[in-house]
Design a protein around this motif. Sequence first.
Motif, PDB file in Angstrom:
ATOM      1  N   GLU A  81      70.333  25.897  40.493  1.00 21.87           N
ATOM      2  CA  GLU A  81      70.856  24.624  39.981  1.00 21.87           C
ATOM      3  C   GLU A  81      70.358  24.376  38.554  1.00 21.87           C
ATOM      4  OE1 GLU A  81      70.089  19.908  40.630  1.00 21.87           O
ATOM      5  OE2 GLU A  81      70.000  21.161  42.409  1.00 21.87           O
ATOM      6  N   ILE A  82      69.085  24.617  38.317  1.00 22.27           N
ATOM      7  CA  ILE A  82      68.529  24.438  36.975  1.00 22.27           C
ATOM      8  C   ILE A  82      69.180  25.423  36.011  1.00 22.27           C
ATOM      9  CG2 ILE A  82      66.423  24.693  35.581  1.00 22.27           C
ATOM     10  CD1 ILE A  82      64.901  23.612  38.090  1.00 22.27           C
ATOM     11  N   TYR A  83      69.314  26.670  36.427  1.00 21.18           N
ATOM     12  CA  TYR A  83      69.945  27.706  35.610  1.00 21.18           C
ATOM     13  C   TYR A  83      71.362  27.310  35.202  1.00 21.18           C
ATOM     14  CZ  TYR A  83      71.778  32.368  34.458  1.00 21.18           C
ATOM     15  OH  TYR A  83      72.362  33.449  33.834  1.00 21.18           O
ATOM     16  N   ASP A  84      72.094  26.700  36.128  1.00 26.89           N
ATOM     17  CA  ASP A  84      73.492  26.336  35.888  1.00 26.89           C
ATOM     18  C   ASP A  84      73.671  25.041  35.094  1.00 26.89           C
ATOM     19  OD1 ASP A  84      74.330  28.572  37.302  1.00 26.89           O
ATOM     20  OD2 ASP A  84      74.594  27.470  39.188  1.00 26.89           O
ATOM     21  N   ASN A  85      72.673  24.137  35.117  1.00 24.63           N
ATOM     22  CA  ASN A  85      72.886  22.787  34.594  1.00 24.63           C
ATOM     23  C   ASN A  85      71.858  22.275  33.598  1.00 24.63           C
ATOM     24  OD1 ASN A  85      75.213  22.102  36.348  1.00 24.63           O
ATOM     25  ND2 ASN A  85      73.700  22.453  37.946  1.00 24.63           N
ATOM     26  N   VAL A  86      70.875  23.092  33.234  1.00 26.65           N
ATOM     27  CA  VAL A  86      69.819  22.628  32.334  1.00 26.65           C
ATOM     28  C   VAL A  86      69.714  23.597  31.165  1.00 26.65           C
ATOM     29  CG1 VAL A  86      67.339  22.211  32.133  1.00 26.65           C
ATOM     30  CG2 VAL A  86      68.555  21.471  34.190  1.00 26.65           C
ATOM     31  N   SER A  87      69.648  23.052  29.960  1.00 33.15           N
ATOM     32  CA  SER A  87      69.544  23.890  28.769  1.00 33.15           C
ATOM     33  C   SER A  87      68.146  24.465  28.611  1.00 33.15           C
ATOM     34  CB  SER A  87      69.895  23.076  27.521  1.00 33.15           C
ATOM     35  OG  SER A  87      68.909  22.088  27.286  1.00 33.15           O
ATOM     36  N   ARG A  88      68.056  25.504  27.805  1.00 31.61           N
ATOM     37  CA  ARG A  88      66.759  26.115  27.509  1.00 31.61           C
ATOM     38  C   ARG A  88      65.840  25.094  26.859  1.00 31.61           C
ATOM     39  NH1 ARG A  88      64.489  28.177  23.153  1.00 31.61           N
ATOM     40  NH2 ARG A  88      66.408  28.073  21.950  1.00 31.61           N
ATOM     41  N   GLN A  89      66.379  24.290  25.941  1.00 32.28           N
ATOM     42  CA  GLN A  89      65.573  23.275  25.264  1.00 32.28           C
ATOM     43  C   GLN A  89      65.015  22.256  26.257  1.00 32.28           C
ATOM     44  OE1 GLN A  89      67.497  21.195  21.993  1.00 32.28           O
ATOM     45  NE2 GLN A  89      66.138  19.444  22.239  1.00 32.28           N
ATOM     46  N   ALA A  90      65.862  21.746  27.156  1.00 35.63           N
ATOM     47  CA  ALA A  90      65.409  20.753  28.134  1.00 35.63           C
ATOM     48  C   ALA A  90      64.357  21.364  29.059  1.00 35.63           C
ATOM     49  CB  ALA A  90      66.586  20.217  28.941  1.00 35.63           C
ATOM     50  N   TRP A  91      64.545  22.628  29.469  1.00 36.47           N
ATOM     51  CA  TRP A  91      63.571  23.271  30.340  1.00 36.47           C
ATOM     52  C   TRP A  91      62.221  23.411  29.627  1.00 36.47           C
ATOM     53  CZ3 TRP A  91      62.518  23.858  35.156  1.00 36.47           C
ATOM     54  CH2 TRP A  91      61.532  24.750  35.537  1.00 36.47           C
TER      55      TRP A  91
ATOM     56  N   GLY B  47      71.716  28.110  27.362  1.00 33.90           N
ATOM     57  CA  GLY B  47      71.149  28.093  28.704  1.00 33.90           C
ATOM     58  C   GLY B  47      69.959  29.020  28.839  1.00 33.90           C
ATOM     59  N   LEU B  48      69.351  28.979  29.996  1.00 31.35           N
ATOM     60  CA  LEU B  48      68.230  29.860  30.307  1.00 31.35           C
ATOM     61  C   LEU B  48      68.720  31.286  30.509  1.00 31.35           C
ATOM     62  CD1 LEU B  48      66.484  27.496  32.868  1.00 31.35           C
ATOM     63  CD2 LEU B  48      65.631  28.070  30.592  1.00 31.35           C
ATOM     64  N   ALA B  49      67.853  32.259  30.276  1.00 26.71           N
ATOM     65  CA  ALA B  49      68.213  33.662  30.453  1.00 26.71           C
ATOM     66  C   ALA B  49      68.268  34.046  31.932  1.00 26.71           C
ATOM     67  CB  ALA B  49      67.213  34.553  29.720  1.00 26.71           C
ATOM     68  N   MET B  50      67.479  33.350  32.758  1.00 29.50           N
ATOM     69  CA  MET B  50      67.461  33.619  34.196  1.00 29.50           C
ATOM     70  C   MET B  50      66.973  32.368  34.912  1.00 29.50           C
ATOM     71  SD  MET B  50      64.133  36.143  34.156  1.00 29.50           S
ATOM     72  CE  MET B  50      64.012  36.356  35.900  1.00 29.50           C
ATOM     73  N   PRO B  51      67.240  32.249  36.217  1.00 26.31           N
ATOM     74  CA  PRO B  51      66.746  31.077  36.946  1.00 26.31           C
ATOM     75  C   PRO B  51      65.222  30.985  36.835  1.00 26.31           C
ATOM     76  CG  PRO B  51      68.365  32.245  38.264  1.00 26.31           C
ATOM     77  CD  PRO B  51      68.064  33.115  37.068  1.00 26.31           C
ATOM     78  N   PRO B  52      64.693  29.786  36.605  1.00 29.99           N
ATOM     79  CA  PRO B  52      63.256  29.638  36.391  1.00 29.99           C
ATOM     80  C   PRO B  52      62.420  29.686  37.667  1.00 29.99           C
ATOM     81  CG  PRO B  52      64.314  27.510  36.263  1.00 29.99           C
ATOM     82  CD  PRO B  52      65.412  28.529  36.415  1.00 29.99           C
ATOM     83  N   MET B  53      63.072  29.658  38.813  1.00 32.05           N
ATOM     84  CA  MET B  53      62.375  29.738  40.096  1.00 32.05           C
ATOM     85  C   MET B  53      63.357  30.263  41.137  1.00 32.05           C
ATOM     86  SD  MET B  53      62.268  25.647  41.041  1.00 32.05           S
ATOM     87  CE  MET B  53      61.713  25.128  39.442  1.00 32.05           C
TER      88      MET B  53
END
Length: 90
Positions: free
Chosen positions: A29-39, A16-22
Amino acid sequence: MSRTVFCRKYQKEMEGLAMPPMPGPKGQEIYDNVSRQAWEEWQNQQTMLINEKHLSMMDPNNRKYLQAQMERFFNNEPFDKAEGYVPPEK
């Protein structure tokens, strides 16, 4: 150890991401459900769309357009791509 999330794009557990991207609920929601690769893949697509379509982030309609394309990207739905882009040969 890095955190993992069940990525909604790839439908599997991934880093996952290290922190919410926005800020705000969308960032969480992105932080909880989107992988670092997908982001990171989305960031590349977003940059190409901004450049290709000459989008201004000052324009609320352009931001709404990118938000809609991001949702489509993460949901594996058809999304706009930069026309004419040819990836460099390796």
